[in-house]
Design an enzyme around this catalytic site. Structure first.
Site, PDB file in Angstrom:
ATOM      1  N   LYS A 192      19.015 -37.776 -35.502  1.00  0.00           N
ATOM      2  CA  LYS A 192      19.103 -36.348 -36.036  1.00  0.00           C
ATOM      3  C   LYS A 192      18.077 -35.461 -35.085  1.00  0.00           C
ATOM      4  O   LYS A 192      16.964 -35.748 -35.001  1.00  0.00           O
ATOM      5  CB  LYS A 192      18.473 -36.248 -37.459  1.00  0.00           C
ATOM      6  CG  LYS A 192      18.720 -35.036 -38.220  1.00  0.00           C
ATOM      7  CD  LYS A 192      17.883 -34.667 -39.081  1.00  0.00           C
ATOM      8  CE  LYS A 192      16.655 -33.829 -38.785  1.00  0.00           C
ATOM      9  NZ  LYS A 192      17.089 -32.511 -38.154  1.00  0.00           N
ATOM     10  N   GLY A 245       7.221 -36.036 -33.615  1.00  0.00           N
ATOM     11  CA  GLY A 245       7.202 -34.718 -34.192  1.00  0.00           C
ATOM     12  C   GLY A 245       5.923 -34.579 -34.735  1.00  0.00           C
ATOM     13  O   GLY A 245       4.897 -34.992 -34.170  1.00  0.00           O
ATOM     14  N   SER A 246       5.658 -33.894 -35.864  1.00  0.00           N
ATOM     15  CA  SER A 246       4.574 -33.184 -36.258  1.00  0.00           C
ATOM     16  C   SER A 246       3.768 -34.686 -37.054  1.00  0.00           C
ATOM     17  O   SER A 246       4.690 -35.459 -37.678  1.00  0.00           O
ATOM     18  CB  SER A 246       4.456 -32.198 -37.158  1.00  0.00           C
ATOM     19  OG  SER A 246       5.325 -32.679 -38.505  1.00  0.00           O
ATOM     20  N   GLY A 250       5.539 -37.118 -39.834  1.00  0.00           N
ATOM     21  CA  GLY A 250       5.149 -38.499 -39.313  1.00  0.00           C
ATOM     22  C   GLY A 250       4.826 -39.568 -40.564  1.00  0.00           C
ATOM     23  O   GLY A 250       5.245 -40.512 -40.667  1.00  0.00           O
ATOM     24  N   GLU A 267       5.560 -41.025 -32.564  1.00  0.00           N
ATOM     25  CA  GLU A 267       4.876 -40.279 -31.564  1.00  0.00           C
ATOM     26  C   GLU A 267       4.455 -38.898 -32.213  1.00  0.00           C
ATOM     27  O   GLU A 267       5.302 -38.060 -32.471  1.00  0.00           O
ATOM     28  CB  GLU A 267       6.061 -39.883 -30.323  1.00  0.00           C
ATOM     29  CG  GLU A 267       6.326 -41.169 -29.751  1.00  0.00           C
ATOM     30  CD  GLU A 267       5.477 -41.700 -28.720  1.00  0.00           C
ATOM     31  OE1 GLU A 267       4.229 -41.276 -28.620  1.00  0.00           O
ATOM     32  OE2 GLU A 267       5.353 -43.019 -28.512  1.00  0.00           O
ATOM     33  N   CYS A 302       3.290 -31.542 -26.908  1.00  0.00           N
ATOM     34  CA  CYS A 302       2.126 -32.425 -27.416  1.00  0.00           C
ATOM     35  C   CYS A 302       1.128 -32.939 -26.738  1.00  0.00           C
ATOM     36  O   CYS A 302      -0.184 -33.373 -27.111  1.00  0.00           O
ATOM     37  CB  CYS A 302       2.974 -33.796 -27.998  1.00  0.00           C
ATOM     38  SG  CYS A 302       3.907 -34.779 -26.796  1.00  0.00           S
ATOM     39  N   GLU A 402      -4.295 -29.004 -34.021  1.00  0.00           N
ATOM     40  CA  GLU A 402      -3.038 -28.641 -33.207  1.00  0.00           C
ATOM     41  C   GLU A 402      -2.425 -27.460 -33.306  1.00  0.00           C
ATOM     42  O   GLU A 402      -1.987 -27.004 -34.499  1.00  0.00           O
ATOM     43  CB  GLU A 402      -1.812 -29.831 -33.238  1.00  0.00           C
ATOM     44  CG  GLU A 402      -1.064 -29.728 -32.017  1.00  0.00           C
ATOM     45  CD  GLU A 402       0.252 -30.763 -32.125  1.00  0.00           C
ATOM     46  OE1 GLU A 402       0.618 -30.861 -33.295  1.00  0.00           O
ATOM     47  OE2 GLU A 402       0.277 -31.339 -31.022  1.00  0.00           O
TER      48      GLU A 402
HETATM   49  P1  NAP Z   1       8.606 -31.628 -37.114  1.00  0.00           P
HETATM   50  O1  NAP Z   1       8.435 -30.294 -37.833  1.00  0.00           O
HETATM   51  O2  NAP Z   1       7.859 -32.909 -37.482  1.00  0.00           O
HETATM   52  O3  NAP Z   1       9.979 -32.098 -37.024  1.00  0.00           O
HETATM   53  C1  NAP Z   1      10.421 -33.011 -36.220  1.00  0.00           C
HETATM   54  C2  NAP Z   1      11.705 -33.436 -36.830  1.00  0.00           C
HETATM   55  O4  NAP Z   1      11.513 -34.202 -38.106  1.00  0.00           O
HETATM   56  C3  NAP Z   1      12.893 -32.404 -36.903  1.00  0.00           C
HETATM   57  O5  NAP Z   1      14.188 -33.023 -36.342  1.00  0.00           O
HETATM   58  C4  NAP Z   1      12.835 -32.212 -38.505  1.00  0.00           C
HETATM   59  O6  NAP Z   1      14.293 -31.754 -38.864  1.00  0.00           O
HETATM   60  C5  NAP Z   1      12.623 -33.540 -38.944  1.00  0.00           C
HETATM   61  N1  NAP Z   1      12.280 -33.596 -40.355  1.00  0.00           N
HETATM   62  C6  NAP Z   1      11.137 -32.751 -41.012  1.00  0.00           C
HETATM   63  N2  NAP Z   1      10.980 -33.222 -42.202  1.00  0.00           N
HETATM   64  C7  NAP Z   1      11.837 -34.480 -42.347  1.00  0.00           C
HETATM   65  C8  NAP Z   1      11.817 -35.511 -43.378  1.00  0.00           C
HETATM   66  N3  NAP Z   1      11.267 -35.263 -44.446  1.00  0.00           N
HETATM   67  N4  NAP Z   1      12.419 -36.527 -42.994  1.00  0.00           N
HETATM   68  C9  NAP Z   1      13.189 -36.612 -41.942  1.00  0.00           C
HETATM   69  N5  NAP Z   1      13.149 -35.573 -40.935  1.00  0.00           N
HETATM   70  C10 NAP Z   1      12.329 -34.736 -41.100  1.00  0.00           C
HETATM   71  O7  NAP Z   1       8.074 -31.140 -35.678  1.00  0.00           O
HETATM   72  P2  NAP Z   1       8.456 -29.940 -34.780  1.00  0.00           P
HETATM   73  O8  NAP Z   1       8.061 -28.927 -35.296  1.00  0.00           O
HETATM   74  O9  NAP Z   1       9.867 -30.168 -34.643  1.00  0.00           O
HETATM   75  O10 NAP Z   1       7.984 -30.227 -33.294  1.00  0.00           O
HETATM   76  C11 NAP Z   1       6.377 -30.095 -33.065  1.00  0.00           C
HETATM   77  C12 NAP Z   1       5.669 -31.265 -33.301  1.00  0.00           C
HETATM   78  O11 NAP Z   1       5.927 -32.459 -32.540  1.00  0.00           O
HETATM   79  C13 NAP Z   1       4.308 -31.212 -32.635  1.00  0.00           C
HETATM   80  O12 NAP Z   1       3.354 -31.729 -33.775  1.00  0.00           O
HETATM   81  C14 NAP Z   1       4.203 -32.295 -31.471  1.00  0.00           C
HETATM   82  O13 NAP Z   1       2.872 -32.390 -31.239  1.00  0.00           O
HETATM   83  C15 NAP Z   1       5.170 -33.231 -31.778  1.00  0.00           C
HETATM   84  N6  NAP Z   1       5.468 -33.848 -30.684  1.00  0.00           N
HETATM   85  C16 NAP Z   1       4.934 -35.003 -30.415  1.00  0.00           C
HETATM   86  C17 NAP Z   1       5.653 -35.606 -28.995  1.00  0.00           C
HETATM   87  C18 NAP Z   1       5.048 -37.160 -28.804  1.00  0.00           C
HETATM   88  O14 NAP Z   1       5.626 -37.506 -27.966  1.00  0.00           O
HETATM   89  N7  NAP Z   1       3.889 -37.392 -29.196  1.00  0.00           N
HETATM   90  C19 NAP Z   1       6.422 -34.900 -28.221  1.00  0.00           C
HETATM   91  C20 NAP Z   1       6.968 -33.750 -28.727  1.00  0.00           C
HETATM   92  C21 NAP Z   1       6.418 -33.070 -29.829  1.00  0.00           C
HETATM   93  P3  NAP Z   1      14.543 -30.783 -39.740  1.00  0.00           P
HETATM   94  O15 NAP Z   1      13.527 -29.594 -39.899  1.00  0.00           O
HETATM   95  O16 NAP Z   1      15.514 -30.324 -39.706  1.00  0.00           O
HETATM   96  O17 NAP Z   1      14.278 -31.372 -41.172  1.00  0.00           O
END
Ligand code: NAP
Ligand code: MG
Length: 502
Positions: A192, A245-246, A250, A267, A302, A402
């Site tokens: 997804k 993701g966040s 996570g 991650e 990130c 962050e």
């Molecule tokens: P996010 O809000 O955590 O969303 C990431 C993914 O999770 C999206 O596909 C989101 O889709 C999904 N999601 C949200 N709630 C969920 C749930 N309850 N169950 C399953 N999936 C769910 O993050 P983002 O705003 O897209 O990205 C920014 C974050 O990613 C930052 O904190 C950044 O540091 C981190 N990041 C980390 C890395 C790394 O390698 N460490 C790399 C890139 C980004 P939906 O919104 O459709 O639910």
């Protein structure tokens, strides 16, 4: 003429998005379409109907069937390796198009898409790198420890059905970091993407299909909001979760993994420090300090090093140089090669970032440049000017949380011990760097700072090097040998060679 990205959409032939389940392109059964708006203009670009839990269930069942019937896991090494190489070739051959769709999705300036770690090139290389593991995923033979005559073998077997969830900021690279090791190991996948970067993932899925990935091995479910993701992470048919993701999401993934005793890799985010000693070229150092948070995706990465720890003896000069660097950033049309810095992904992120900037000033940090938004043609997009805060204390909110925007917090230090203490005074541990020409100091600091990756006078990500976080920045690693292990189980086989083992 007002800024528009629609001619690029038309040229790229982007139509409404579909799900890919069991080898078929199908519409999601969600009632309301998701309208993707481009972050630089907020124009509607394209839409898709999201997957409901019933669609996710069909995708997981397809992946489950294909895994359980053994037809994929038993592919010969040579064939599996060739398939991964073919995917790498197709990504490379269609690279320019993929970079452009990524820009249409998330507003990353095309000029920045040539930066290796967010380009189609790293995605191709990650598949190629994992092709190289396919015939090397070997177990061991172990000596008899005690008792009767026996032989012990370990077998490395695929972990099963993988549920992968990725964010919007580097979809090409992150898709590859999840899917390539999963396919190399013989797993099946349901992925997804974020609703803010679905179209480039759809194109990647088409390339997997073209490469000859069998039906059911890779499945794509598009979604918006937690319903789709929740259906995937809680599905009993999924054996392993892999998430980027966040930190907040996570934690939820970890809970779902606990509930189902699923294997899990995370991650998450970071608040990475960059420690600057006086024995470096100040101009190029200022360019990299400020450039990392203000160019490209404007700090939405990130491992952006968002805390600059600068030695007191060069502090004022470094602030001036960083301010001059901020002034060189060009915000604008992400498809214009002259643009260095893109917009924030959406209105919510814009509000978050401007909220953090206000908080920085309220808590007493000195706003040197930025903090505001460009007007004119760019007023309709989610742009924020590169922002520099001096005199930041590591306890301030802008040094702890962050922000995911173009904000650099500069913190002074007086000696190496203090720099290390401040660098480690964080819940995060994803990246860190030191700038110095003293090799002993560089290695001392590299050993002392608690982070999953560390740069000495430079920082990048490569397919053959493990990447991941200490502390709350994640669990596990992607890349290198450590990146494929989480997609494998180890089975010990005991072979009795004599009459009895005891
Ligand atoms: P996010 O809000 O955590 O969303 C990431 C993914 O999770 C999206 O596909 C989101 O889709 C999904 N999601 C949200 N709630 C969920 C749930 N309850 N169950 C399953 N999936 C769910 O993050 P983002 O705003 O897209 O990205 C920014 C974050 O990613 C930052 O904190 C950044 O540091 C981190 N990041 C980390 C890395 C790394 O390698 N460490 C790399 C890139 C980004 P939906 O919104 O459709 O639910
Ligand atoms: Mg969302």
């Amino acid at each position: 003429m007002a800024l528009t990205v629609l001619p690029h959409r038309d040229e790229l032939g982007i139509g409404d998005g579909r799900l890919f389940i069991d080898g078929e392109w199908v519409e999601g059964s969600g009632p309301e379409p998701w309208e993707h708006t481009h972050p630089a203009t907020n124009e509607s670009v394209a839409s898709f109907l999201p997957a409901r839990p019933a669609d996710v269930d069909r995708a997981v069942k397809a992946a489950r069937r294909r895994f359980d019937d053994g037809s994929w896991a038993s592919w010969k090494a040579r064939d599996r390796k060739k398939l991964l190489q073919r995917i790498a070739e197709l990504i490379a051959d269609n690279g320019e198009e993929l970079d452009r769709i990524q820009t249409l999705d998330n507003g990353m300036p095309l000029s920045f898409a040539s930066i290796y770690q967010v380009s189609h090139q790293i995605a191709a290389d990650i598949f190629d790198y994992h092709a190289g593991w396919v015939d090397r995923l070997a177990g061991e033979t172990l000596p008899t420890y005690t008792g009767g005559d026996a032989m012990y073998l370990t077998l490395r077997e695929p972990v099963g059905v993988v549920g992968a969830v990725i964010p919007w900021n580097a979809p090409l690279m992150l898709f590859a970091q999840k899917v390539a090791p999963a396919l190399a190991a013989g797993c099946t996948v349901v992925l997804k993407p974020s609703e803010y970067a679905s179209f480039v993932v759809i194109r990647l899925t088409e390339l997997l299909e073209e490469a000859g990935v069998p039906a059911g091995v890779f499945n794509l479910v598009l979604g918006t909001g937690p319903e789709t993701g929740e259906a995937l992470i809680t599905h009993p048919g999924v054996d392993k979760l892999t998430f980027t993701g966040s930190r907040a999401v996570g934690k939820r993934i970890l809970q779902a993994a606990a509930e189902g005793i699923k294997r899990v890799s995370l991650e998450l985010g970071g608040k990475s420090p960059n420690i600057v000693f006086p024995d470096v070229d100040l101009d190029s150092t200022a360019a990299s300090l400020m450039g990392m948070v203000s160019m490209g995706l404007s700090g939405q990465g990130c491992v952006c090093h968002t805390r600059a720890l600068v030695h007191a003896s060069i502090y004022d000069e470094m602030i001036d140089k960083c301010a001059a660097m901020a002034a060189m950033c060009v915000l604008g049309d992400p498809f214009d090669p002259a643009t260095t810095s893109g917009p924030l992904i959406n209105a919510r992120q814009l509000e978050r970032v401007t909220g953090y900037i206000a908080k920085g000033s309220e808590e007493g940090a000195r706003l040197v440049v930025g903090g505001d938004r460009p007007g004119g043609d760019l007023a309709a997009g989610n742009f924020v000017n590169p922002t520099l805060f001096a005199d930041v204390d590591n306890d301030m909110t802008i040094a702890r949380e962050e922000i995911f925007g173009p904000v650099l917090a500069v913190i002074p230090f007086s000696d190496e011990d203090e720099a290390i203490r401040i660098a480690n005074d964080t819940d995060y541990g994803l990246g860190a760097s030191v700038q110095t020409s003293d090799v002993k100091r560089a290695l001392r600091v590299a050993k002392a700072v608690r982070s999953g990756t560390f740069g000495i006078n430079g920082y990048t990500v490569m397919p053959n090097a493990p990447f991941g976080g200490y502390k709350t920045s994640g669990l596990g690693r992607e890349g290198g040998r450590e990146g494929i292990d989480p997609f494998l189980e180890t089975k010990t086989v005991v072979v009795a060679l004599g009459d009895s083992l005891f």
